[in-house]
Scaffold this motif. Structure first.
Motif, mmCIF file in Angstrom:
data_model
loop_
_atom_site.group_PDB
_atom_site.id
_atom_site.type_symbol
_atom_site.label_atom_id
_atom_site.label_comp_id
_atom_site.label_asym_id
_atom_site.label_seq_id
_atom_site.Cartn_x
_atom_site.Cartn_y
_atom_site.Cartn_z
ATOM 1 N N GLY A 99 0.519 -8.019 -6.600
ATOM 2 C CA GLY A 99 -0.401 -7.426 -5.648
ATOM 3 C C GLY A 99 0.154 -7.297 -4.246
ATOM 4 N N ARG A 100 1.476 -7.247 -4.127
ATOM 5 C CA ARG A 100 2.109 -7.098 -2.809
ATOM 6 C C ARG A 100 2.487 -5.651 -2.521
ATOM 7 N NH1 ARG A 100 4.399 -12.259 -1.050
ATOM 8 N NH2 ARG A 100 3.964 -13.844 -2.623
ATOM 9 N N LEU A 101 2.802 -4.898 -3.572
ATOM 10 C CA LEU A 101 3.250 -3.515 -3.427
ATOM 11 C C LEU A 101 2.379 -2.576 -4.235
ATOM 12 C CD1 LEU A 101 7.142 -3.882 -3.834
ATOM 13 C CD2 LEU A 101 5.826 -3.858 -1.710
ATOM 14 N N LYS A 102 2.380 -1.299 -3.823
ATOM 15 C CA LYS A 102 1.708 -0.248 -4.580
ATOM 16 C C LYS A 102 2.638 0.954 -4.724
ATOM 17 C CE LYS A 102 -3.239 -1.044 -3.950
ATOM 18 N NZ LYS A 102 -3.479 -1.143 -5.410
ATOM 19 N N LEU A 103 2.581 1.578 -5.889
ATOM 20 C CA LEU A 103 3.289 2.836 -6.112
ATOM 21 C C LEU A 103 2.373 3.964 -5.657
ATOM 22 C CD1 LEU A 103 4.697 2.281 -9.718
ATOM 23 C CD2 LEU A 103 5.872 1.886 -7.563
ATOM 24 N N ALA A 104 2.686 4.563 -4.525
ATOM 25 C CA ALA A 104 1.809 5.611 -3.995
ATOM 26 C C ALA A 104 1.922 6.897 -4.807
ATOM 27 C CB ALA A 104 2.123 5.877 -2.531
ATOM 28 N N GLY A 105 3.121 7.265 -5.181
ATOM 29 C CA GLY A 105 3.345 8.500 -5.920
ATOM 30 C C GLY A 105 4.835 8.775 -6.005
ATOM 31 N N THR A 259 7.386 6.686 -3.749
ATOM 32 C CA THR A 259 6.971 6.203 -2.441
ATOM 33 C C THR A 259 6.252 4.877 -2.672
ATOM 34 O OG1 THR A 259 6.731 8.407 -1.500
ATOM 35 C CG2 THR A 259 5.522 6.622 -0.426
ATOM 36 N N ILE A 260 6.719 3.835 -1.985
ATOM 37 C CA ILE A 260 6.167 2.497 -2.132
ATOM 38 C C ILE A 260 5.471 2.107 -0.835
ATOM 39 C CG2 ILE A 260 6.683 0.103 -2.755
ATOM 40 C CD1 ILE A 260 7.485 2.142 -4.884
ATOM 41 N N THR A 261 4.315 1.479 -0.936
ATOM 42 C CA THR A 261 3.644 0.935 0.247
ATOM 43 C C THR A 261 3.281 -0.522 -0.017
ATOM 44 O OG1 THR A 261 1.300 1.317 -0.282
ATOM 45 C CG2 THR A 261 2.552 3.197 0.544
ATOM 46 N N THR A 262 3.004 -1.240 1.070
ATOM 47 C CA THR A 262 2.451 -2.576 0.904
ATOM 48 C C THR A 262 0.991 -2.446 0.489
ATOM 49 O OG1 THR A 262 1.800 -2.704 3.231
ATOM 50 C CG2 THR A 262 3.993 -3.546 2.648
ATOM 51 N N ASP A 263 0.503 -3.456 -0.187
ATOM 52 C CA ASP A 263 -0.903 -3.458 -0.589
ATOM 53 C C ASP A 263 -1.815 -3.464 0.640
ATOM 54 O OD1 ASP A 263 -2.838 -3.838 -2.931
ATOM 55 O OD2 ASP A 263 -3.422 -5.476 -1.610
ATOM 56 N N GLU A 264 -1.394 -4.165 1.687
ATOM 57 C CA GLU A 264 -2.196 -4.242 2.907
ATOM 58 C C GLU A 264 -2.386 -2.869 3.538
ATOM 59 O OE1 GLU A 264 -2.091 -6.388 7.341
ATOM 60 O OE2 GLU A 264 -0.554 -6.845 5.839
ATOM 61 N N PHE A 265 -1.309 -2.064 3.577
ATOM 62 C CA PHE A 265 -1.422 -0.717 4.144
ATOM 63 C C PHE A 265 -2.389 0.135 3.322
ATOM 64 C CE2 PHE A 265 -0.148 3.744 3.835
ATOM 65 C CZ PHE A 265 -0.306 4.143 5.160
ATOM 66 N N ALA A 266 -2.270 0.083 2.012
ATOM 67 C CA ALA A 266 -3.137 0.892 1.142
ATOM 68 C C ALA A 266 -4.607 0.545 1.366
ATOM 69 C CB ALA A 266 -2.760 0.677 -0.317
ATOM 70 N N GLU A 267 -4.894 -0.722 1.638
ATOM 71 C CA GLU A 267 -6.279 -1.146 1.838
ATOM 72 C C GLU A 267 -6.805 -0.761 3.210
ATOM 73 O OE1 GLU A 267 -6.859 -5.243 0.995
ATOM 74 O OE2 GLU A 267 -6.358 -5.063 -1.130
ATOM 75 N N LYS A 268 -5.959 -0.861 4.247
ATOM 76 C CA LYS A 268 -6.449 -0.603 5.604
ATOM 77 C C LYS A 268 -6.490 0.892 5.936
ATOM 78 C CE LYS A 268 -2.204 -0.613 8.408
ATOM 79 N NZ LYS A 268 -1.493 -1.206 9.551
ATOM 80 N N ALA A 269 -5.687 1.698 5.245
ATOM 81 C CA ALA A 269 -5.615 3.137 5.549
ATOM 82 C C ALA A 269 -5.670 3.954 4.263
ATOM 83 C CB ALA A 269 -4.341 3.444 6.331
ATOM 84 N N TYR A 275 -2.720 10.567 1.070
ATOM 85 C CA TYR A 275 -1.727 11.597 1.409
ATOM 86 C C TYR A 275 -0.388 11.251 0.769
ATOM 87 C CZ TYR A 275 2.419 12.821 4.096
ATOM 88 O OH TYR A 275 3.694 13.168 4.444
ATOM 89 N N LEU A 276 0.045 9.994 0.909
ATOM 90 C CA LEU A 276 1.336 9.591 0.358
ATOM 91 C C LEU A 276 1.373 9.733 -1.161
ATOM 92 C CD1 LEU A 276 1.995 6.411 2.532
ATOM 93 C CD2 LEU A 276 3.170 8.613 2.705
ATOM 94 N N SER A 277 0.216 9.564 -1.803
ATOM 95 C CA SER A 277 0.154 9.701 -3.256
ATOM 96 C C SER A 277 0.309 11.160 -3.693
ATOM 97 C CB SER A 277 -1.155 9.130 -3.791
ATOM 98 O OG SER A 277 -2.248 9.958 -3.449
#
Length: 334
Positions: A99-105, A259-269, A275-277
């Motif tokens: 739960g630290r990273l997310k695959l945006a797209g 494109t990889i993001t942190t889980d925190e970024f995905a939740e706050k924005a 868009y990144l997905s």
């Protein structure tokens, strides 16, 4: 220049609304990788997130392993726009599972592409050359640059990972029995130069290359079909290894590029994450953009601004109408 753009957007939409949107997104750090396609995407993301989503976006230096590791361990940077996952797969999966990273797209919708190629003008004259059977049948049409008695196949420079896979596929396809000799081009520049030289003379060429690259954007090449499909297990467990004793024929599997993001970024924005997905380039699109970058000796920021001006048809598909309008107004101030 960027501060003026942000001020213009803020004034246009009113201080209260701009502050609310900015507060929702906040400060965002984006990894600016040290190769052209990744730097282009990072700068496009910075422009769109800053001017379309009112993020306080900042570029920071990055590279695959250190950036991915830092995102897992420290939660920074927030975004890695172009992460080639083949060399980072185990760590990436762990970061997602925890739960630290997310695959945006997918940054590159086609994935990184490798293969054996011939010039398009050869295939136009003889469609058989789009297949390995046709290349082998017409082996004598691919003369070795230094030995008239054998045919030439351009492999990867010594020390590159693709030198191993290319040499193993050379053996699996029995190209030596067809009269081919494996050529070490000496460097990446030497390999690219051999294609450019062939194109200038409309001469034969057969060898390894990959996409997206400026070379395949500038020179139209056709990937040779082995007729085998992709045998991923054999590719990973044998063809890609130096001690592969009995390689089997397989096309190169695509290299997933995300494109990889942190889980925190995905939740706050969430809107910026959405868009990144959606933000993705085909290899054909990126090949053309990389060719433009090379011809114009452009850095990431200049290339991104040119992309925003010249390719509204592409980026407008990634954002809502409201965000598109904000971006167009920002472009008007450049």
């Amino acid at each position: 220049m960027k501060s003026k753009l942000l001020l213009s957007v803020a004034l246009t939409f009113g201080a209260t609304g701009a502050f609310a949107a900015h507060h929702e997104c906040g400060k965002v750090t984006i990894a600016d990788m040290n190769w052209s396609s990744a730097s282009l995407i990072a700068n496009v993301d910075k422009f769109i997130l800053s001017n379309g989503f009112d993020c306080d976006a900042e570029l920071v230096p990055g590279d695959t392993m250190p950036t991915g590791t830092s995102m897992i361990e420290k939660g920074q940077p927030d975004i890695a726009p172009e992460l080639w996952t083949n060399s980072f797969n185990a760590v990436l999966n762990q970061g997602v599972d925890e739960g630290r990273l997310k695959l945006a797209g997918k940054s590159l919708s086609d994935g990184g592409e490798e293969g054996f190629w011939v010039p398009a003008y050869m295939v136009e004259e003889d469609p058989e050359l789009a297949t390995i059977e046709g290349v082998i049948k017409h082996a004598k049409e691919f003369p070795h640059p230094e030995n008239d008695e054998v045919s030439g196949f351009y492999g990867c420079p010594a020390g590159w990972g693709c030198q191993i896979s290319g040499a193993n596929l050379f053996r699996a396809l029995k190209l030596d029995e067809a009269g081919f000799e494996l050529i070490d081009p000496g460097s990446g520049a030497g390999l690219a130069g051999s294609i450019a030289k062939a194109y200038e003379r409309k001469a034969p060429w057969f060898g390894y290359y990959w996409a997206p690259t400026a070379i395949l954007g500038k020179y139209k090449m056709v990937k040779v079909d082995f007729g085998s499909g992709v045998n991923k297990d054999d590719f990973v467990n044998c063809i890609a290894l130096a001690d592969c004793l009995e390689p089997k024929v397989s096309m190169y599997p695509p290299s997933p590029v995300y494109t990889i993001t942190t889980d925190e970024f995905a939740e706050k924005a969430p809107e910026a994450y959405e868009y990144l997905s959606k933000r993705s380039f085909t290899n054909e699109q990126m090949n053309g953009l990389l060719a433009w970058i090379e011809e114009n000796q452009a850095d990431g920021q200049y290339a991104a601004e040119n992309f925003m001006f010249e390719h509204e048809d592409i980026w407008s598909q990634w954002v809502s109408k409201d965000v598109k309008d904000k971006l167009l107004k920002a472009l008007d101030t450049l």
